[in-house]
Scaffold this motif. Structure first.
Motif, PDB file in Angstrom:
ATOM      1  N   SER A  13       0.811  -1.220   0.000  1.00 32.13           N
ATOM      2  CA  SER A  13       0.000   0.000   0.000  1.00 32.13           C
ATOM      3  C   SER A  13       0.843   1.267   0.000  1.00 32.13           C
ATOM      4  O   SER A  13       0.517   2.239  -0.693  1.00 32.13           O
ATOM      5  CB  SER A  13      -0.938   0.008   1.210  1.00 32.13           C
ATOM      6  OG  SER A  13      -0.183  -0.027   2.416  1.00 32.13           O
ATOM      7  N   ALA A  14       1.949   1.266   0.761  1.00 37.01           N
ATOM      8  CA  ALA A  14       2.769   2.478   0.868  1.00 37.01           C
ATOM      9  C   ALA A  14       3.957   2.488  -0.080  1.00 37.01           C
ATOM     10  O   ALA A  14       4.539   3.546  -0.333  1.00 37.01           O
ATOM     11  CB  ALA A  14       3.274   2.646   2.300  1.00 37.01           C
ATOM     12  N   HIS A  15       4.345   1.326  -0.605  1.00 36.00           N
ATOM     13  CA  HIS A  15       5.494   1.206  -1.512  1.00 36.00           C
ATOM     14  C   HIS A  15       6.718   1.951  -0.970  1.00 36.00           C
ATOM     15  O   HIS A  15       7.241   2.875  -1.600  1.00 36.00           O
ATOM     16  CB  HIS A  15       5.139   1.750  -2.901  1.00 36.00           C
ATOM     17  CG  HIS A  15       3.983   1.037  -3.529  1.00 36.00           C
ATOM     18  ND1 HIS A  15       4.064  -0.251  -3.999  1.00 36.00           N
ATOM     19  CD2 HIS A  15       2.691   1.456  -3.742  1.00 36.00           C
ATOM     20  CE1 HIS A  15       2.887  -0.619  -4.482  1.00 36.00           C
ATOM     21  NE2 HIS A  15       2.033   0.398  -4.346  1.00 36.00           N
ATOM     22  N   PRO A  16       7.186   1.578   0.229  1.00 35.86           N
ATOM     23  CA  PRO A  16       8.346   2.279   0.799  1.00 35.86           C
ATOM     24  C   PRO A  16       9.600   2.028  -0.022  1.00 35.86           C
ATOM     25  O   PRO A  16       9.801   0.937  -0.565  1.00 35.86           O
ATOM     26  CB  PRO A  16       8.467   1.668   2.188  1.00 35.86           C
ATOM     27  CG  PRO A  16       7.857   0.310   2.066  1.00 35.86           C
ATOM     28  CD  PRO A  16       6.752   0.455   1.072  1.00 35.86           C
ATOM     29  N   GLY A  17      10.429   3.042  -0.100  1.00 35.20           N
ATOM     30  CA  GLY A  17      11.694   2.890  -0.799  1.00 35.20           C
ATOM     31  C   GLY A  17      12.702   2.147   0.052  1.00 35.20           C
ATOM     32  O   GLY A  17      12.384   1.611   1.122  1.00 35.20           O
ATOM     33  N   VAL A  18      13.948   2.143  -0.427  1.00 32.52           N
ATOM     34  CA  VAL A  18      14.992   1.401   0.271  1.00 32.52           C
ATOM     35  C   VAL A  18      15.206   1.947   1.671  1.00 32.52           C
ATOM     36  O   VAL A  18      15.274   1.193   2.653  1.00 32.52           O
ATOM     37  CB  VAL A  18      16.298   1.437  -0.542  1.00 32.52           C
ATOM     38  CG1 VAL A  18      17.433   0.800   0.256  1.00 32.52           C
ATOM     39  CG2 VAL A  18      16.119   0.711  -1.867  1.00 32.52           C
ATOM     40  N   ARG A  19      15.315   3.248   1.795  1.00 27.43           N
ATOM     41  CA  ARG A  19      15.629   3.840   3.104  1.00 27.43           C
ATOM     42  C   ARG A  19      14.472   3.665   4.092  1.00 27.43           C
ATOM     43  O   ARG A  19      14.680   3.348   5.265  1.00 27.43           O
ATOM     44  CB  ARG A  19      15.964   5.316   2.934  1.00 27.43           C
ATOM     45  CG  ARG A  19      17.217   5.554   2.098  1.00 27.43           C
ATOM     46  CD  ARG A  19      17.583   7.030   2.026  1.00 27.43           C
ATOM     47  NE  ARG A  19      18.731   7.235   1.147  1.00 27.43           N
ATOM     48  CZ  ARG A  19      19.992   7.063   1.514  1.00 27.43           C
ATOM     49  NH1 ARG A  19      20.256   6.693   2.758  1.00 27.43           N
ATOM     50  NH2 ARG A  19      20.980   7.265   0.666  1.00 27.43           N
ATOM     51  N   LEU A  20      13.249   3.880   3.600  1.00 26.92           N
ATOM     52  CA  LEU A  20      12.113   3.714   4.498  1.00 26.92           C
ATOM     53  C   LEU A  20      11.950   2.251   4.906  1.00 26.92           C
ATOM     54  O   LEU A  20      11.592   1.949   6.049  1.00 26.92           O
ATOM     55  CB  LEU A  20      10.835   4.224   3.829  1.00 26.92           C
ATOM     56  CG  LEU A  20       9.561   4.149   4.687  1.00 26.92           C
ATOM     57  CD1 LEU A  20       9.752   4.872   6.010  1.00 26.92           C
ATOM     58  CD2 LEU A  20       8.362   4.715   3.923  1.00 26.92           C
ATOM     59  N   SER A  21      12.229   1.331   3.987  1.00 24.79           N
ATOM     60  CA  SER A  21      12.186  -0.090   4.342  1.00 24.79           C
ATOM     61  C   SER A  21      13.200  -0.408   5.430  1.00 24.79           C
ATOM     62  O   SER A  21      12.931  -1.201   6.348  1.00 24.79           O
ATOM     63  CB  SER A  21      12.454  -0.953   3.107  1.00 24.79           C
ATOM     64  OG  SER A  21      11.421  -0.827   2.160  1.00 24.79           O
ATOM     65  N   ALA A  22      14.385   0.207   5.331  1.00 22.30           N
ATOM     66  CA  ALA A  22      15.409  -0.002   6.356  1.00 22.30           C
ATOM     67  C   ALA A  22      14.936   0.525   7.707  1.00 22.30           C
ATOM     68  O   ALA A  22      15.129  -0.120   8.751  1.00 22.30           O
ATOM     69  CB  ALA A  22      16.709   0.680   5.947  1.00 22.30           C
ATOM     70  N   VAL A  23      14.290   1.689   7.706  1.00 21.16           N
ATOM     71  CA  VAL A  23      13.784   2.259   8.953  1.00 21.16           C
ATOM     72  C   VAL A  23      12.715   1.350   9.564  1.00 21.16           C
ATOM     73  O   VAL A  23      12.709   1.076  10.772  1.00 21.16           O
ATOM     74  CB  VAL A  23      13.225   3.671   8.706  1.00 21.16           C
ATOM     75  CG1 VAL A  23      12.510   4.186   9.958  1.00 21.16           C
ATOM     76  CG2 VAL A  23      14.343   4.625   8.318  1.00 21.16           C
ATOM     77  N   LEU A  24      11.789   0.867   8.722  1.00 23.54           N
ATOM     78  CA  LEU A  24      10.743  -0.015   9.213  1.00 23.54           C
ATOM     79  C   LEU A  24      11.323  -1.318   9.762  1.00 23.54           C
ATOM     80  O   LEU A  24      10.829  -1.860  10.759  1.00 23.54           O
ATOM     81  CB  LEU A  24       9.748  -0.313   8.089  1.00 23.54           C
ATOM     82  CG  LEU A  24       8.884   0.867   7.629  1.00 23.54           C
ATOM     83  CD1 LEU A  24       8.071   0.488   6.401  1.00 23.54           C
ATOM     84  CD2 LEU A  24       7.967   1.325   8.758  1.00 23.54           C
ATOM     85  N   ALA A  25      12.376  -1.820   9.112  1.00 17.84           N
ATOM     86  CA  ALA A  25      13.026  -3.035   9.608  1.00 17.84           C
ATOM     87  C   ALA A  25      13.627  -2.810  10.988  1.00 17.84           C
ATOM     88  O   ALA A  25      13.502  -3.664  11.887  1.00 17.84           O
ATOM     89  CB  ALA A  25      14.101  -3.498   8.625  1.00 17.84           C
ATOM     90  N   VAL A  26      14.272  -1.674  11.186  1.00 18.20           N
ATOM     91  CA  VAL A  26      14.871  -1.372  12.491  1.00 18.20           C
ATOM     92  C   VAL A  26      13.791  -1.225  13.559  1.00 18.20           C
ATOM     93  O   VAL A  26      13.943  -1.686  14.699  1.00 18.20           O
ATOM     94  CB  VAL A  26      15.732  -0.096  12.400  1.00 18.20           C
ATOM     95  CG1 VAL A  26      16.190   0.344  13.786  1.00 18.20           C
ATOM     96  CG2 VAL A  26      16.943  -0.328  11.503  1.00 18.20           C
ATOM     97  N   VAL A  27      12.674  -0.591  13.196  1.00 13.95           N
ATOM     98  CA  VAL A  27      11.570  -0.442  14.149  1.00 13.95           C
ATOM     99  C   VAL A  27      11.030  -1.810  14.562  1.00 13.95           C
ATOM    100  O   VAL A  27      10.765  -2.067  15.745  1.00 13.95           O
ATOM    101  CB  VAL A  27      10.454   0.434  13.541  1.00 13.95           C
ATOM    102  CG1 VAL A  27       9.214   0.411  14.431  1.00 13.95           C
ATOM    103  CG2 VAL A  27      10.937   1.866  13.361  1.00 13.95           C
ATOM    104  N   CYS A  28      10.869  -2.713  13.604  1.00 12.21           N
ATOM    105  CA  CYS A  28      10.391  -4.057  13.922  1.00 12.21           C
ATOM    106  C   CYS A  28      11.394  -4.807  14.794  1.00 12.21           C
ATOM    107  O   CYS A  28      11.005  -5.551  15.708  1.00 12.21           O
ATOM    108  CB  CYS A  28      10.132  -4.844  12.633  1.00 12.21           C
ATOM    109  SG  CYS A  28       8.698  -4.268  11.696  1.00 12.21           S
ATOM    110  N   ALA A  29      12.680  -4.620  14.506  1.00 12.35           N
ATOM    111  CA  ALA A  29      13.704  -5.263  15.329  1.00 12.35           C
ATOM    112  C   ALA A  29      13.647  -4.744  16.763  1.00 12.35           C
ATOM    113  O   ALA A  29      13.759  -5.518  17.720  1.00 12.35           O
ATOM    114  CB  ALA A  29      15.083  -5.021  14.736  1.00 12.35           C
TER     115      ALA A  29
END
Length: 687
Positions: A433-449
């Protein structure tokens, strides 16, 4: 227990969310390390290297959350180095499917055997195999594989460095272990006021003992208040029991019993105060009422004989606990209570011996190693055949949920499937739905971690929600996460969990048939402990006898092994083979009572130079022979008899030894063993 009921119980256990104290500072530190590694790798090398390094940093941080008394930086470095080596070797071999499958079989078999070294080693080894299945697919050349391995190790180095640079509650785990032991003693003292024969769970003392072992580097930095209090707590326990037990001399009612209750309550308050001080690194603040009760001037006039000696000794030991618990600036790397923990290099021969000891047909660890290697290989092959892509999700799920025992394997399988279903669905919905780019995907991954680290103690299902989302966002950085639908990933995870569950049903390692062996071990060890204690009446050396101490530790280990086996067997879909539930409860109570009586006798060991009691040597030898023979009969599914011991105790009826407790204690020990015989006799009749 039927299979249906066993599945319901394990499902409930796997999906349970526990209320635990959260450590946001530690979780934030681990997430910071991951963010630094991902950010640097992404900026300098690109998404592919960032994904590999992120797995390394993520796994290294997870290693620091394991229940281990080793320094956290050491765990992070060991995890990073082992994952880097696994990834590099896996890529080199992975050019051909047959070669990689052979390596996967070997690697998972060794990871299964790693459980012989303990749960921390087993979990790190299992995680390394699971993550290797992902990371070997990322490099494109040998040089690239070497670079990825270096960055994975760098992730471990960063996490280790952050533990050193940003310490959170230094020695917190050790403080908690010692404080829990003192708090358990305090609770025991309070329960003895109303139940003079209340049981005591030795696990907190055993945990504190494990925490007290330090490496040479730790010994130079250990706070003084963590040194010595554990030994004092263990010496207090038999004194509390002997003070409360009517068999030693205090009537169940009257002024003496009232004073004993006051002393026990005061002891509980003092021990709680010492526990609080050690847990928080603060000075000890003693309740005034407790101090007054311990030093009441009329105590020595009210109590006489053994209770009076126990009261005097209790007050002295509590004073030593308070002195030890006060924080001081000096460290205590050397002393009578210092125990040395081997370094990782020194641990290698110990691990090899442990693994070698498990290489036998009936070993649960060996069976687990066989199961996990076969299941992982089967999942890898099936994942490659099925038209889903990224088939490593199936073997990754299998290796992460499989454990040497039934209940954990099934509970984790259900928890992983449920957590993955939720995590993948949510993360994929965000990506699509949001189609996050590379950097936003990295941020979301860190938040999940960060969320995974924060809630890691609350339950496996909860952590899997964030782990699944973390993997989705991480692979999304490289553009490979969106193509695989929720259905595909959940199906492969379900496949891996089903394979794990089927493997245990086909090739089990049930604990139920081994219960008699565990019971026999406990019987032999507690009998040996009682024999050593009684022998000290014939050869007085004082309460600090090292052989008594060693025998006590041995019987504690055997008792905990028995209790853990009973807990595991409770949820197994296996009919009892010679031990009914009633027999388990009755024998547990009987041997616990046997150990309590032996502890009372230890509390009143004669001081060095006291007149010896020659008849005690005969009783000690009779106890040793009787319990060793009884343990052998229990293993052989026979009902043990205690005729020789009965003759020895009966011979004292006309001419008892000149000691207030020795004859009475011998009678109580024999009664406890007779209760074991009764329980096993009724169990045979009910078969």
């Amino acid at each position: 227990m039927s299979w249906l009921r066993a599945l319901k119980e394990t499902a409930r256990s796997g999906l349970t969310v526990e209320r635990r104290r959260l450590d946001p500072a530690i979780a934030a530190r681990a997430a910071l390390g991951l963010a630094l590694v991902v950010g640097f790798s992404l900026a300098v090398f690109g998404p592919a290297v960032a994904v590999s390094s992120a797995f390394g940093a993520f796994q290294a941080a997870l290693a620091t959350f394991q229940r281990s008394w080793r320094p956290r930086p050491t765990l992070a470095l060991a995890s990073g180095a082992s994952l880097a080596g696994s990834t590099f070797i896996g890529y080199l071999v992975g050019a051909e499917d047959f070669s990689f499958l052979t390596l996967l079989l070997l690697w998972t078999f060794l990871s299964g055997l790693a459980w012989a070294a303990g749960p921390t080693a087993g979990m790190i080894a299992s995680s390394n195999v699971a993550i290797m299945l992902v990371t070997v697919t990322i490099p494109t050349s040998v040089a690239a594989a070497a670079g990825h391995a270096v960055m994975i190790f760098a992730g471990g180095v960063v996490q280790a460095a952050l533990v050193v640079v940003l310490p959170v509650r230094r020695w917190g785990a050790q403080r908690d272990a010692l404080a829990d032991a003192l708090a358990a003693e305090a609770d025991y003292a309070r329960r003895l006021r109303h139940d003079p024969v209340a049981p005591f769970d030795p696990v907190p003392l055993m945990t504190a003992r494990s925490a007290a072992a330090v490496t040479p580097g730790q010994a130079r930095r250990r706070p003084a208040e963590l040194h010595g209090a554990r030994g004092l707590a263990e010496r207090i326990r038999p004194v509390l029991a002997s003070l409360a037990d009517p068999a030693v001399g205090v009537p169940e009612e009257g002024p003496a019993r009232a004073r004993v209750r006051e002393l026990l309550g005061a002891a509980g308050s003092v021990l709680d105060a010492a526990a609080h001080a050690i847990r928080h690194g603060e000075p000890v603040t003693l309740p005034a009422l407790a101090v007054d009760a311990l030093h009441a001037p009329d105590t020595l006039a009210i109590l006489h004989g053994p209770p009076r000696r126990a009261a005097i000794r209790l007050t002295a030991l509590l004073g030593d606990v308070v002195d030890t618990a006060d924080p001081r600036t000096e460290t205590s790397g050397h002393g009578a209570e210092a125990r040395t923990r081997p370094t990782l290099v020194g641990l290698a021969p110990i691990v090899l011996m442990s693994v070698h000891a498990e290489l036998r047909r009936d070993s649960p660890v060996l069976r687990h190693a066989v199961r996990v290697s076969v299941v992982t290989a089967a999942g890898y092959l099936l994942g490659g055949v099925l038209p889903f892509g990224h088939g490593y999700w199936a073997p990754m799920a299998s290796v992460m949920v499989m454990r040497p025992d039934f209940s954990q394997t099934y509970a984790r399988s259900i928890a992983r499937f449920g957590g993955t279903l939720v995590g993948v669905a949510l993360a994929t919905a965000v990506v699509q739905s949001a189609h996050p780019g590379v950097r936003l995907s990295a941020v979301l991954a860190v938040v999940c971690a960060f969320a995974n680290y924060l809630f890691i103690r609350t339950g496996y299902a909860v952590s899997q929600v964030f782990v699944a989302a973390y993997v989705v966002f991480l692979l999304g950085m490289e553009g490979v996460g969106v193509g695989q639908t929720v259905r595909d990933r959940v199906t492969l995870t379900l496949l891996g969990g089903v394979l794990a569950m089927l493997s245990y049903a086909v090739y089990p390692a049930w604990e139920t048939p081994r219960l008699r062996g565990r019971l026999a071990d406990w019987l032999a060890s507690v009998g040996g402990y009682a024999a050593v204690v009684v022998a000290r009446y014939a050869d007085p050396v004082g309460p600090g006898s090292p052989d008594v101490r060693e025998a006590l530790l041995h019987t504690r280990e055997a008792r905990v092994a028995w209790q853990e086996a009973v807990e595991r067997a409770t949820h197994e879909p296996v009919r009892h083979r010679g031990l009914s539930h009633a027999a388990v409860e009755q024998t547990d109570h009987a041997l616990a009572e046997f150990g309590r009586v032996a502890m009372l006798m230890e509390a009143h060991l004669p001081e060095p130079g006291a007149p010896p009691v020659p008849a005690a040597a005969t009783l000690a030898e009779s106890l040793r022979r009787a319990t060793e023979r009884g343990a052998k009969e229990v293993r052989e599914r026979k009902v043990p008899q205690w005729d020789d011991l009965r003759e020895t105790v009966g011979a004292w009826s006309d001419d008892p030894p000149d000691h207030f407790l020795l004859h009475k204690g011998a009678v109580l020990l024999l009664e406890a063993l007779d209760e074991v015989t009764t329980a096993l006799t009724e169990s045979r009749r009910g078969r």
